[in-house]
Scaffold this motif. Structure first.
Motif, PDB file in Angstrom:
ATOM      1  N   THR A  29       0.820  -1.213   0.000  1.00  0.00           N
ATOM      2  CA  THR A  29       0.000   0.000   0.000  1.00  0.00           C
ATOM      3  C   THR A  29       0.852   1.262   0.000  1.00  0.00           C
ATOM      4  O   THR A  29       0.357   2.346  -0.330  1.00  0.00           O
TER       5      THR A  29
ATOM      6  N   TYR B 216      -4.183   1.852  -4.320  1.00  0.00           N
ATOM      7  CA  TYR B 216      -5.320   0.931  -4.356  1.00  0.00           C
ATOM      8  C   TYR B 216      -6.629   1.663  -4.088  1.00  0.00           C
ATOM      9  O   TYR B 216      -6.686   2.579  -3.267  1.00  0.00           O
TER      10      TYR B 216
ATOM     11  N   VAL C 226      -6.028   3.732   2.654  1.00  0.00           N
ATOM     12  CA  VAL C 226      -6.712   3.001   1.591  1.00  0.00           C
ATOM     13  C   VAL C 226      -8.017   2.403   2.130  1.00  0.00           C
ATOM     14  O   VAL C 226      -8.038   1.839   3.236  1.00  0.00           O
TER      15      VAL C 226
END
Length: 245
Positions: free
Chosen positions: A40, A45, A73
Motif C-alpha cells: 500500500t 489501491y 486506503v
C-alpha cells in the motif's frame, strides 16, 4: 480500478480474485500484514480486502498497523460469522465495511463497489461528471437524461475517469483496467478508444472534457462556465484630454 486482497487461504484468494476480475477490477494479492503495509506504500489501491487470519497476524491487527501508519486506503475486513465484537473492533479501528467468509459473491461485489464509491465522494450507484451520469450497476450512460450508446470498453474507461476525476490516468493504467493483464493488445488501442469516446460524448452534448496530458495519459475535467467579461476601462491619453478641453 485496483484492489489488494490480503489473505492466507488460497481458496479464499481465488474466489475473491475471480469475482473482482469479473467486475473489471485489477487485483494484487498478499499473504501477510507486513506485505500489505509495504504494497500500500508503493501502489495506489481503490480498496483492500483483509482476511480473518493472515500469515503473520490477524486481519484486524493488520488494519490497525495500516491505520497507525496513516495508510488510508479503503478497507473491507473479513470477520468470523456471528463475531460481533470483531466487527465492532474492525469498524472502530478504521474498516470501511465488514464481510464474512460466507458472504455471497454478488453481495461481496456490491460492498466493494459501495466502499469505492464512498471513498471517491459518490454516495449513490450513479457516478456523475458535469451533465453526464453513469450507473455502475446497469452501465447505462446518460447525458441530461438522454441515453448515450457506448461500448463496454468505452463505459469502463468512462467509469475509471469519473472515479478518478482530475487525476491523470496513464495508458498503462487504463489498459490494465480494461484487460486485467489478460490478452492485452498494443498500447495504441487506448488512443483509439479515447478518440471514439470523445466523439460520442461531444455529439451527445457532454459539457466536460477528456484532456490529454502529453507523456502521461488522460484526465477527466469538468469545464466551468466562463466568467463574465469585465467591462473595458478606457484611459484617455494626455493628447486626448487636451483635445477634450
Amino acid at each position: 480500478m485496483r484492489a489488494l486482497v490480503v489473505e492466507r487461504d488460497p481458496m479464499n484468494v481465488i474466489g475473491k480474485v475471480r469475482a473482482l476480475q469479473l467486475a473489471t477490477i485489477t487485483v494484487d494479492t498478499a499473504k501477510s500484514g507486513e506485505d500489505a503495509v509495504d504494497m500500500t506504500r508503493h501502489f495506489d489501491y481503490d480498496v483492500m480486502i483483509l482476511g480473518v487470519s493472515l500469515a503473520d497476524m490477524t486481519g484486524v491487527e493488520a488494519l490497525r498497523r495500516l491505520r497507525a501508519r496513516n495508510i488510508s486506503v479503503p478497507a473491507i475486513a473479513t470477520t468470523k460469522s456471528g463475531d460481533l465484537a470483531a466487527v465492532v473492533q474492525a469498524l472502530d479501528i478504521g474498516a470501511d465495511d465488514c464481510i464474512t467468509p460466507a458472504t455471497d459473491r454478488t453481495e461481496f461485489l456490491a460492498r466493494v463497489r459501495s466502499v469505492i464509491r464512498r471513498s471517491k465522494g459518490f454516495a449513490r450507484s450513479a457516478l456523475t461528471a458535469a451533465n453526464l451520469t453513469l450507473d455502475i450497476q446497469s452501465k447505462d450512460v446518460t447525458i441530461e437524461s438522454r441515453a448515450v450508446n457506448l461500448t463496454g470498453k468505452e463505459q469502463s474507461i468512462m467509469e475509471l475517469l469519473i472515479m478518478r476525476k482530475g487525476v491523470v490516468q496513464s495508458k498503462e493504467a487504463i489498459l490494465t483496467h480494461l484487460y486485467n493483464g489478460i490478452d492485452e493488445p498494443e498500447m495504441k488501442i487506448i488512443d483509439v478508444f479515447i478518440c471514439k469516446l470523445r466523439r460520442k460524448l461531444a455529439e451527445a452534448g457532454f459539457s466536460g472534457a477528456i484532456g490529454t496530458v502529453w507523456g502521461r495519459g488522460y484526465v477527466l475535467r469538468e469545464i466551468a462556465e466562463a466568467p463574465a467579461t469585465a467591462p473595458r476601462t478606457i484611459v484617455a491619453t494626455a493628447p486626448d484630454v487636451a483635445r477634450a478641453a
